[in-house]
Motif scaffolding. Structure first.
Motif, PDB file in Angstrom:
ATOM      1  N   VAL A 263      29.067  54.083  16.303  1.00  0.00           N
ATOM      2  CA  VAL A 263      29.178  53.289  15.012  1.00  0.00           C
ATOM      3  C   VAL A 263      30.300  52.662  15.326  1.00  0.00           C
ATOM      4  N   LEU A 264      30.241  51.087  14.959  1.00  0.00           N
ATOM      5  CA  LEU A 264      31.425  50.345  14.520  1.00  0.00           C
ATOM      6  C   LEU A 264      31.368  49.906  13.289  1.00  0.00           C
ATOM      7  N   ASP A 265      32.431  50.063  12.458  1.00  0.00           N
ATOM      8  CA  ASP A 265      32.382  49.951  11.083  1.00  0.00           C
ATOM      9  C   ASP A 265      33.907  49.637  10.637  1.00  0.00           C
ATOM     10  N   ASN A 266      34.210  49.144   9.743  1.00  0.00           N
ATOM     11  CA  ASN A 266      35.478  48.771   9.285  1.00  0.00           C
ATOM     12  C   ASN A 266      35.915  49.647   8.033  1.00  0.00           C
ATOM     13  N   PHE A 267      34.944  50.493   7.477  1.00  0.00           N
ATOM     14  CA  PHE A 267      35.319  51.317   6.322  1.00  0.00           C
ATOM     15  C   PHE A 267      35.729  50.867   5.085  1.00  0.00           C
ATOM     16  N   THR A 268      35.509  49.379   4.963  1.00  0.00           N
ATOM     17  CA  THR A 268      35.797  48.828   3.622  1.00  0.00           C
ATOM     18  C   THR A 268      35.842  49.607   2.530  1.00  0.00           C
ATOM     19  N   PHE A 269      34.809  50.539   2.165  1.00  0.00           N
ATOM     20  CA  PHE A 269      34.718  51.170   0.879  1.00  0.00           C
ATOM     21  C   PHE A 269      35.506  52.558   0.860  1.00  0.00           C
ATOM     22  N   GLY A 270      36.151  52.967   2.247  1.00  0.00           N
ATOM     23  CA  GLY A 270      37.039  54.100   2.285  1.00  0.00           C
ATOM     24  C   GLY A 270      36.008  55.318   2.570  1.00  0.00           C
ATOM     25  N   GLN A 271      34.700  55.000   2.928  1.00  0.00           N
ATOM     26  CA  GLN A 271      33.666  55.954   2.777  1.00  0.00           C
ATOM     27  C   GLN A 271      33.747  56.957   4.136  1.00  0.00           C
ATOM     28  N   ALA A 272      33.425  58.287   3.854  1.00  0.00           N
ATOM     29  CA  ALA A 272      33.558  59.265   5.013  1.00  0.00           C
ATOM     30  C   ALA A 272      32.412  59.955   5.163  1.00  0.00           C
ATOM     31  N   SER A 273      31.271  58.923   5.094  1.00  0.00           N
ATOM     32  CA  SER A 273      29.885  59.265   5.105  1.00  0.00           C
ATOM     33  C   SER A 273      29.265  59.923   6.415  1.00  0.00           C
ATOM     34  N   LEU A 274      30.111  59.911   7.648  1.00  0.00           N
ATOM     35  CA  LEU A 274      29.540  60.288   8.552  1.00  0.00           C
ATOM     36  C   LEU A 274      30.380  61.649   9.257  1.00  0.00           C
ATOM     37  N   ASN A 275      31.186  62.233   8.385  1.00  0.00           N
ATOM     38  CA  ASN A 275      31.786  63.200   8.529  1.00  0.00           C
ATOM     39  C   ASN A 275      31.068  64.682   9.097  1.00  0.00           C
ATOM     40  N   HIS A 276      29.759  64.491   8.821  1.00  0.00           N
ATOM     41  CA  HIS A 276      28.851  65.570   9.389  1.00  0.00           C
ATOM     42  C   HIS A 276      28.278  65.550  10.579  1.00  0.00           C
ATOM     43  N   VAL A 277      28.825  64.388  11.203  1.00  0.00           N
ATOM     44  CA  VAL A 277      27.973  64.248  12.642  1.00  0.00           C
ATOM     45  C   VAL A 277      29.106  64.394  13.598  1.00  0.00           C
ATOM     46  N   CYS A 278      30.611  64.348  13.215  1.00  0.00           N
ATOM     47  CA  CYS A 278      31.824  64.240  14.125  1.00  0.00           C
ATOM     48  C   CYS A 278      31.801  65.540  15.300  1.00  0.00           C
ATOM     49  N   ASN A 279      30.942  66.399  14.901  1.00  0.00           N
ATOM     50  CA  ASN A 279      31.024  67.583  15.818  1.00  0.00           C
ATOM     51  C   ASN A 279      30.063  67.394  16.920  1.00  0.00           C
ATOM     52  N   GLN A 280      29.235  66.299  16.773  1.00  0.00           N
ATOM     53  CA  GLN A 280      28.219  66.229  17.849  1.00  0.00           C
ATOM     54  C   GLN A 280      28.781  65.264  18.899  1.00  0.00           C
ATOM     55  N   PRO A 281      28.544  65.713  20.495  1.00  0.00           N
ATOM     56  CA  PRO A 281      29.174  65.190  21.546  1.00  0.00           C
ATOM     57  C   PRO A 281      28.522  63.828  21.710  1.00  0.00           C
ATOM     58  N   ASN A 282      27.320  63.510  21.101  1.00  0.00           N
ATOM     59  CA  ASN A 282      26.529  62.076  21.320  1.00  0.00           C
ATOM     60  C   ASN A 282      26.975  61.128  20.466  1.00  0.00           C
ATOM     61  N   PHE A 283      28.182  61.462  19.570  1.00  0.00           N
ATOM     62  CA  PHE A 283      28.340  60.739  18.348  1.00  0.00           C
ATOM     63  C   PHE A 283      29.614  59.890  18.713  1.00  0.00           C
ATOM     64  N   SER A 284      29.962  58.761  18.702  1.00  0.00           N
ATOM     65  CA  SER A 284      31.168  57.970  18.698  1.00  0.00           C
ATOM     66  C   SER A 284      31.396  57.155  17.693  1.00  0.00           C
TER      67      SER A 284
END
Length: 312
Positions: free
Chosen positions: A31-52
């Motif tokens: 995922v490429l994002d600039n997090f303009t809205f200060g969101q933490a909406s992908l916190n729940h997939v950070c534990n997955q090794p296939n996620f960057s």
């Protein structure tokens, strides 16, 4: 088959639902994002090794070029979405919605797959019966829709691209948007108990955010037969007017009141009925009805406050 997938804007309303689904399907997702809205909406997939995840800007070539080079599939979700937001920031809208996509098109190879959301708001008001298929003339009204039409034209020059003309999206997402029409009207019904309608007979089509994710995954799984094509993506039983939408909400919230204004004009002049036959002919079926979406929104709005969860 497992792919290396780049999702720009992947922490937004669509991406926050789609990215976990793609990971669950066994893909590697960046995922490429600039997090303009200060969101933490992908916190729940950070534990997955296939996620960057990369904190960056799609308009900066040094940020996006190395990521495109490594990807088998690009899903460009990064955008300023909706007419009001684009009107408020026309420079940002042009550079993100148009210029960044043009740069991306110059960076991708012909072998890479592109699955892109466009918009059925490009139809404007359809034909004399307000009916639209993928072959109907495009009459975009807002700057947002105009930019999407220009981008789609360029996109369709790529041999491995699919354009999904999305209906108005609704439903709960980890990065919520309350400003979308179904989401907005349901919020008003829950919090205010009332809404005033301008040009209540105007119709449009709707689609649940999870079914948008399903459509993209369907396009990826059936890419060989769907590539090079444009598909409307919406609920075929939800080509309804704003008044009918309010009646749908009222079935679950009987105290909800809506008033049809005798005077006044809706700034959004879209009014059309959209055919989704083409994508349904490929085997795609939606899972989420308008009724079930309203039901989940009512639950969600016990937790949310509007000022934090809109694009405007």
């Amino acid at each position: 088959m497992s792919y290396n997938i780049l999702v720009t804007g992947g922490a937004g309303y669509l991406g926050s639902t789609m990215v976990p689904d793609l990971l669950a399907d066994g893909h590697k997702v960046t995922v490429l994002d600039n997090f303009t809205f200060g969101q933490a909406s992908l916190n729940h997939v950070c534990n997955q090794p296939n996620f960057s995840v990369v904190n960056g800007d799609v308009r900066i070539e040094e940020h996006i070029a190395p990521l495109i080079k490594k990807a088998d599939v690009i899903i460009p979700l990064a955008a300023l979405v909706g007419a009001p937001l684009c009107s408020r920031d026309p420079v940002g809208a042009k550079t993100i919605n148009h210029d960044a996509i043009m740069m991306m098109m110059n960076l991708v190879s012909k072998e890479q797959k592109i699955l892109m959301p466009t918009t059925n708001s490009a139809y404007g008001s359809g034909d004399k019966n307000n009916f639209c298929t993928e072959d109907s003339p495009l009459r975009p009204i807002s700057n947002y829709a105009i930019e999407k039409v220009a981008v789609e034209k360029e996109l369709m020059q790529h041999p491995n691209a699919i354009s999904f003309r999305l209906a108005t999206v609704f439903g709960m997402s980890p990065r919520m948007r309350v400003d979308l029409l179904v989401n907005d009207f349901t919020y008003r019904a829950v919090k205010d108990g009332a809404v005033v309608l301008f040009e209540s007979h105007f119709k449009r089509n709707y689609i649940h955010v999870r079914d948008v994710s399903k459509a993209f995954r369907h396009g990826l799984a059936n890419h060989d037969k769907m590539k090079g094509q444009i598909y409307n993506v919406g609920l075929s039983d939800a080509n309804i007017s704003k008044k009918e939408l309010c009646e749908t909400i009222q079935k679950q919230l009987p105290n909800f009141t809506f008033v049809e204004a005798a005077l006044g004009k809706d700034p959004d002049q879209r009014n059309y009925i959209v055919s989704n036959d083409k994508i349904e002919a490929t085997g795609f079926k939606t899972d989420n009805s308008l009724d079930s979406g309203v039901r989940e929104l009512i639950k969600g709005y016990t937790m949310l406050r509007n000022t934090r969860y809109g694009n405007i």
